[in-house]
Scaffold this motif. Sequence first.
Motif, PDB file in Angstrom:
ATOM      1  N   LYS A  15       0.865  -1.309  -0.167  1.00 25.03           N
ATOM      2  CA  LYS A  15       0.131   0.118  -0.031  1.00 25.03           C
ATOM      3  C   LYS A  15       0.893   1.217   0.256  1.00 25.03           C
ATOM      4  O   LYS A  15       0.731   2.185  -0.744  1.00 25.03           O
ATOM      5  CB  LYS A  15      -0.925   0.012   1.145  1.00 25.03           C
ATOM      6  CG  LYS A  15      -1.843  -1.098   1.203  1.00 25.03           C
ATOM      7  CD  LYS A  15      -2.841  -0.846   2.573  1.00 25.03           C
ATOM      8  CE  LYS A  15      -2.189  -1.240   3.841  1.00 25.03           C
ATOM      9  NZ  LYS A  15      -1.370  -2.597   4.002  1.00 25.03           N
ATOM     10  N   SER A  16       2.012   1.326   0.805  1.00 23.32           N
ATOM     11  CA  SER A  16       2.457   2.613   0.916  1.00 23.32           C
ATOM     12  C   SER A  16       3.426   2.728  -0.280  1.00 23.32           C
ATOM     13  O   SER A  16       3.600   3.811  -0.767  1.00 23.32           O
ATOM     14  CB  SER A  16       3.560   2.558   2.307  1.00 23.32           C
ATOM     15  OG  SER A  16       2.716   2.154   3.677  1.00 23.32           O
ATOM     16  N   THR A  17       3.754   1.402  -0.789  1.00 18.44           N
ATOM     17  CA  THR A  17       4.897   1.780  -2.007  1.00 18.44           C
ATOM     18  C   THR A  17       3.976   2.030  -3.176  1.00 18.44           C
ATOM     19  O   THR A  17       4.336   2.915  -4.211  1.00 18.44           O
ATOM     20  CB  THR A  17       5.315   0.169  -2.212  1.00 18.44           C
ATOM     21  OG1 THR A  17       5.792  -0.202  -0.950  1.00 18.44           O
ATOM     22  CG2 THR A  17       6.545   0.299  -3.494  1.00 18.44           C
ATOM     23  N   ASP A  60      -4.841   2.915   9.095  1.00 19.98           N
ATOM     24  CA  ASP A  60      -4.924   1.960  10.415  1.00 19.98           C
ATOM     25  C   ASP A  60      -3.952   2.530  11.357  1.00 19.98           C
ATOM     26  O   ASP A  60      -3.876   1.978  12.705  1.00 19.98           O
ATOM     27  CB  ASP A  60      -4.438   0.527   9.989  1.00 19.98           C
ATOM     28  CG  ASP A  60      -3.462   0.596   8.890  1.00 19.98           C
ATOM     29  OD1 ASP A  60      -2.388  -0.058   9.307  1.00 19.98           O
ATOM     30  OD2 ASP A  60      -3.284   1.069   7.794  1.00 19.98           O
ATOM     31  N   GLU A  61      -2.825   3.253  11.052  1.00 19.96           N
ATOM     32  CA  GLU A  61      -2.023   3.575  12.157  1.00 19.96           C
ATOM     33  C   GLU A  61      -2.146   4.803  12.911  1.00 19.96           C
ATOM     34  O   GLU A  61      -1.313   5.076  13.549  1.00 19.96           O
ATOM     35  CB  GLU A  61      -0.481   4.000  11.192  1.00 19.96           C
ATOM     36  CG  GLU A  61      -0.083   2.550  10.650  1.00 19.96           C
ATOM     37  CD  GLU A  61       1.127   2.783   9.571  1.00 19.96           C
ATOM     38  OE1 GLU A  61       1.905   3.742   9.555  1.00 19.96           O
ATOM     39  OE2 GLU A  61       1.282   2.035   8.656  1.00 19.96           O
ATOM     40  N   LEU A  62      -3.510   5.378  12.565  1.00 20.25           N
ATOM     41  CA  LEU A  62      -3.944   6.463  13.321  1.00 20.25           C
ATOM     42  C   LEU A  62      -4.097   6.038  14.782  1.00 20.25           C
ATOM     43  O   LEU A  62      -4.542   4.883  15.056  1.00 20.25           O
ATOM     44  CB  LEU A  62      -4.930   7.275  12.958  1.00 20.25           C
ATOM     45  CG  LEU A  62      -4.724   8.230  11.566  1.00 20.25           C
ATOM     46  CD1 LEU A  62      -6.209   8.719  10.997  1.00 20.25           C
ATOM     47  CD2 LEU A  62      -3.802   9.341  12.041  1.00 20.25           C
ATOM     48  N   LEU A  92      -3.046   9.983   1.925  1.00 19.15           N
ATOM     49  CA  LEU A  92      -2.874   9.531   3.234  1.00 19.15           C
ATOM     50  C   LEU A  92      -2.617   7.975   3.298  1.00 19.15           C
ATOM     51  O   LEU A  92      -3.515   7.236   2.986  1.00 19.15           O
ATOM     52  CB  LEU A  92      -4.311   9.743   3.937  1.00 19.15           C
ATOM     53  CG  LEU A  92      -4.788  10.966   4.340  1.00 19.15           C
ATOM     54  CD1 LEU A  92      -6.054  11.060   4.811  1.00 19.15           C
ATOM     55  CD2 LEU A  92      -3.880  11.549   5.519  1.00 19.15           C
ATOM     56  N   ASP A  93      -1.473   7.966   4.018  1.00 13.49           N
ATOM     57  CA  ASP A  93      -0.824   6.510   3.850  1.00 13.49           C
ATOM     58  C   ASP A  93      -0.969   5.853   5.325  1.00 13.49           C
ATOM     59  O   ASP A  93      -0.782   6.670   6.509  1.00 13.49           O
ATOM     60  CB  ASP A  93       0.433   6.472   3.588  1.00 13.49           C
ATOM     61  CG  ASP A  93       0.847   5.129   3.401  1.00 13.49           C
ATOM     62  OD1 ASP A  93       0.370   4.006   3.005  1.00 13.49           O
ATOM     63  OD2 ASP A  93       2.224   4.824   3.953  1.00 13.49           O
ATOM     64  N   GLY A  94      -1.660   4.578   5.341  1.00 12.46           N
ATOM     65  CA  GLY A  94      -1.784   3.933   6.645  1.00 12.46           C
ATOM     66  C   GLY A  94      -2.682   4.419   7.790  1.00 12.46           C
ATOM     67  O   GLY A  94      -2.412   4.642   8.627  1.00 12.46           O
TER      68      GLY A  94
END
Length: 1022
Positions: free
Chosen positions: A282-284, A359-361, A355-357
């Motif tokens: 995803k980030s990539t 789930d990381e919020l 907006l990446d990730g």
Amino acid sequence: MSADQLLQAQRYQFVTILGRSSVENFETILDHLLAWDLLNWEEYETVKLSRHLFSSSRNLLDVIICKGTRACELFIVVLKNIFHSSQLSGLLLMNYNPPEETDKSTATSLASQTLQKRRPDLVRKLHGRTAAVLALLHGCGHFSKYECDEIQLPIYTPSQQARKLLDLTKGKGDDAAHVLLEYIESEPGPIKLVLDNACIKYQEKLSSTLAAQSRFLTNYAGTENMCLEDVYVNCILEITNTTSESGCLRSLIGLEDIFGPDGVLNKDADVVLIIGEAGSGKSTSLQQMQQLWATKQAFQEFTFVFAFSCRRLNFIDTEVSLRMLLFEHCCWPDDHQDEVFQYILDHPEEIMFMLDGFDELKFQFTDEERHCSPTKPTTALNLIFNLLQGNLMKSTKKVMTSRPSAVTAMLRKYLQKEITLKGFSREGIEAFIKKCHSNTSNAEHILYFVEANSAVHGLCHVPFFCWIVSNCHEQLMQNSGDFTQTMTDIYLLILDHFLLHFTHNSQGVNEILQSQIATILHLSKLAMDGLISCNYVFSAAHLQEAQISKEDISLGFLVHSHSFSRAWTANKNKNYEFLHITIQCFFAALYITISDNVGESTLYSLFKSREKGTSSCMMSAACIESFPFSCLQSNVEPERRRKTMLQEAEKSNLQITANFVSGLLSGRHRNLIQKFSGIPKQSKKYKLVKNYLAKGIEKHFLSIPPAVGEEKKSMHALPEFVWWIKCIYEMQDNDLAKQAVSNLEVDHLKLTYCGIGPVECTALAYVLKHLKNPMGLQLDYNSVGDIGIEQLLPCLINCQSIYLRANNISDRGASKLVDQALGCCNLQKIALFHNNLTDASAQNFAKLLKHKKNFIALRLGNNHLTAAGAKILAEGLKQNNSIQFLGLWGNKVGDAGASAIAAALENNTSLLWLSLVGNNIGSEGARALALMLKKNTILEELCLQENNLIDEDIEHFIEGLQNNSSLKVLKLSNNKITKKGMEFIVTALKHNTTITSIWLGRNQMTAMEIEEMTRAERRLTF
Ligand SMILES: Nc1ncnc2c1ncn2[C@@H]1O[C@H](COP(=O)(O)OP(=O)(O)OP(=O)(O)O)[C@@H](O)[C@H]1O
Ligand SMILES: [Mg+2]
């Protein structure tokens, strides 16, 4: 039931849907109702006045119901336009016609009336243009300065500003309305204005910043400098198309098409969500999008692109405005900041946010706190949440990534579409390995090894695992593939690989690990503390508290976190993160297994079921506040604290950590871990974990409801079931696998939409091969693919049926499946609906039919079989007398294919059901099928909907039907049959008593003709 009765009967459901929708959706509904004169102004104002959407919704329903049946019909038309069909799925709704277009009257009506008639369209077109229109109206003397300011108050969203502008203009009379309409006509769509100098300079600065940031892959930083361009390979991106006639169809798209029209669920939202499991790329993918924009290779319709990592947004601890977020935390305009910002506000359609990730919020998404001002500060999280809702910067494009566990129903309301990222395809793995190894013979050697080791091949489907395999190929080949089976094996390889690089010596793995134990302990403690407090970025202070030395950092597992904040850069503040979150999970798992501090309750919290947990994925604010990161470093009751925090920590990372804990405690690694920690406690931890897993699975089975009546006992597994299975696989303990399924007494295991890829298939097969009794395995709507099929083969022996609808399976996978199926006496049904099968598969299925004498059902609908394939299949069919169901819906077998199948069935004594729906069949095919009916004595249902059958073709069926005494149902809907054709059928039915119904809906008949025919023959169904 009439429309008003429908509204009344389902009032509660309508109120719930409207009340739970967004204000924007509700106001758009009102726009349509105003435009169609279903509401007058007084009613509009009354409905809008309520403070809560639920009471507004009730008021609105009352008003509409009072207006009679046609008003209710139109209201339903509007709802269907605005809501996605899945949101209305619980409702019984009919299809109604929208109001007739009244072009002429619009042309002659007054301009101010046109404003109302075209209201929904104008609101959309005015987005981001209110300021320009107001300037124009002010210039012509229609609006005062005060009125202009009032409309542009930042408390209103852009659509609300547009509505206010329309309402006020209408009140000003025709001249003002003319000015507005002329402006809109002269600028029909969003057009990119010529940028002024300040914006051009800012664009250049932003693109060079993004180009530099996205050039290298961050996780390579510790070991090598790898350009994204050199290693990037397209991943599988899948979109669900709900507009398709045949229901939900999924198709693959390219990264550059993500903003295209396919798969739109909610027209009014502008967030495109890319979901995928850990390490799926995803980030990539976002990094690649940034690179493409910054280097002018794609996405050039956007003037500015702002990219954020949610992980790093957690770190902004002061209040910020949108302007500060863009300028101070993304890219600073060197001059004319006001003009640049105004340009951004005025041209939302030219802006992309990434907006990446998600789930990381640290906090779960909520739409409770509304924030519309682009200049007023609030928390960074609140800004992001309001951006997503469109309260801020409506009409900008937002692309966001997340793991599936963080996507809540509340967030889904604001999504325009969801795209699933499914890692590498078989070809992708090959391309990636070739890109990583410029020496062709090396690359081929590695590829050969990977393809020969089924479990490793399955793992490589996840790009991050593929990267590890490609990096560690030397150790991997030395160990021989047999040893590398699990995710834990792969991560131990990378640990070993980094340590080898670091120590530059040729000691054995055990010796290296032992010599570096202090470093590993420091890193694993940092990882564990971060995991339980949802912290993935570590400041210098964090590192110091965890006693991480420079040497520990130079090992390569910690990499610099990109500093996106000007303030941070100025402070020269160095932040670090693990090179991938899953690496952090792995270190946390190491901590749990080797640390003497970790006791039973931590392990219990890690392995306990979270299926019904309240905060399933992100921390509650209270928990973060009561346990700041620093307090984790103290020694006060660490076990109790950890237990409490684990209950609140992010679910998907905890599950990955639990997978690793299971793997590290497995018999294969226990010695290593024991040497590591020097204490023999592992066997106790092993027993505990084994017990949790066995109990977890058992509880799952106990919750299966008993079979009803004659139905088969079926279990619909929850995603957590797959996680347990994966833990068992990581343990590599056959006894545990046996024990796990020893109590499973179901006829059918349903695992649809469970995110099952090749890695999960390996684990499933490992456990299910121990089943005592064979059962049906339903894996529809997952990402099994050809590689996954190979992984599943070991458990096929225990399957009575296997359902693999929509799983990206091609001829290669199908061929493996058939080869294995030939040796599995229990397997009697295969369903491969909606995959990528071509005529090349036909030979295999023909072989299956020829040799498998107990085979019952083959469903190959919605693939790419043509006449050639059907002819081959027919050869197999001729030699089989066990098959009862054959489904070929949505292929292209045509007349020649249908004729071949018909000929094969003339003397068949088993087939009960045949579907040739939507296969482009015309006269020749129909004639052959009709002839077959004359001779066949067994077929009970023939489905020929959606073909090209005409009356003359139906005439052939007269003889067929008159001489047939087995067929019960003939489906002919959606062809080109007229009354004449129907009369042929009525004639035929006079001499046929077996037929129970003939479907004829959606052919070419009037309502009166249908009525007449139904009277003549009650078995006709329309
Ligand atoms: N398309 C790709 N081409 C080449 N390598 C890739 C690709 N996608 C991912 N990778 C490799 O896999 C690694 C992990 O991918 P990435 O960080 O994008 O996963 P992710 O889905 O964002 O995971 P997480 O859910 O943990 O955030 C990358 O750093 C890179 O090494
Ligand atoms: Mg990521």
